[in-house]
Design an enzyme around this catalytic site. Sequence first.
Site, PDB file in Angstrom:
ATOM      1  N   ARG A  48      36.083  38.285  47.828  1.00  0.00           N
ATOM      2  CA  ARG A  48      35.842  39.087  46.632  1.00  0.00           C
ATOM      3  C   ARG A  48      34.429  38.803  46.139  1.00  0.00           C
ATOM      4  O   ARG A  48      33.853  37.743  46.428  1.00  0.00           O
ATOM      5  CB  ARG A  48      36.854  38.741  45.542  1.00  0.00           C
ATOM      6  N   LYS A 100      41.271  33.341  43.063  1.00  0.00           N
ATOM      7  CA  LYS A 100      41.938  33.626  41.793  1.00  0.00           C
ATOM      8  C   LYS A 100      42.875  32.479  41.418  1.00  0.00           C
ATOM      9  O   LYS A 100      43.419  31.797  42.270  1.00  0.00           O
ATOM     10  CB  LYS A 100      42.752  34.916  41.919  1.00  0.00           C
ATOM     11  N   HIS A 103      34.450  45.477  47.336  1.00  0.00           N
ATOM     12  CA  HIS A 103      35.875  45.446  47.672  1.00  0.00           C
ATOM     13  C   HIS A 103      36.193  46.381  48.841  1.00  0.00           C
ATOM     14  O   HIS A 103      37.194  46.193  49.532  1.00  0.00           O
ATOM     15  CB  HIS A 103      36.718  45.808  46.451  1.00  0.00           C
TER      16      HIS A 103
END
Length: 389
Positions: free
Chosen positions: A240, A264, A333
């Site tokens: 990402r 994340k 992305h």
Amino acid sequence: MEPYAGQLMGVLAVRGYAPLTRVPHLQVMTHLSKWMAARQLAVAELTAAQVDEYLGQRRRGGYVAFCTRTSLAPLLEVLASAGAPLDEPDPPVSAVDALLDGYARFLLQERGLAASTISAYALRSRRFLQGHGHGADLSAVDTAAVTHAVLAEADTVSAGSAQFFAVALRSFLRYCYLTGVIDTDLSAASLAVTGRRRSVLPQGISTTDARALLKVCDRHTADGCRDYAVILLLMRLGLRACEVAVLRLEDIDWRTGQVTIHGKGKRLDGLPLPVEVGEAIAAYLRHARPPETALREVFLRSIAPRAALTREAVGCLVRRASIRAGLTPLGPHRLRHALACDMVAAGVPLQQIGQVLRHADTTSTSIYARVDVERLRTVASPWPLGGTR
């Protein structure tokens, strides 16, 4: 201000300003010095209000550069260290701001959400509080008020945005209940919003477009060398944009050929570093990365003031490269989708694709099942022929 000129030059040099770009800072320092002398002001007497007065006069005089506090930041930093009382008292924090600040800390520390997600949740929570009209006092909030807020949002935005608002509001109300702001857990009142969202297949890019994207990065320049390494990381590892931005020098183990990814939810994952990617990063570190900097992030801005690339900057450099390559503008992305689509085409099981992309939930990976059209044809029911209705 002559005694502080050398200190200012040192600050600018540390932040990556070239010798020629330091000259305008010296010129504005001289201009401010004359303005202060005309008012018989010493450095120790220069306040933030007087700086604003000087900037206003500068704008009225027709100047277009160095007309904001931000542009004067290096100079003001030097003057503050010399005793200028430039620090202003913090503005009073409203009850709403205090409530949302606590909510943001909760999302960061307890939920481990990314900064961009926290910002999005807090923005929608603030919108709910503004619509409620009673600030941080939620004693009068009931299920009807929550339902009204969700319906009002759904009338003005798309189904997807309304669904996200309902999720954020549900999270905020749950936090308010846990911290005692409200006595009843009203999170269940923020019902899911129905509505058909446009369903599209994940789109990658062709091999030809990928080559074109890399080819436009001129590796003979510092920017091109950096952009080439960034785009190659996105393509080969499916990272990402935020993960590329926070990548640090110590995250790369050159001996074992592994790289640690900060994903994340504060998740750390080790991925093998392909030779091609490693060579691109090594070339950037040796020949293009600014050598005189204490920053530990791998990818840095090429212009002053020196700083690490942000998530937004990574997206911008990918879009600029796609435009130079003559492609439809695309974001980082899209390159992550491209890696997943290539693995699907190669027959890699979805579970392994999810491991490479580091999905916490298999549902996130399941969207790539729709990409394999040929395999979907084998399970499709034939269209009924003949007969009458």
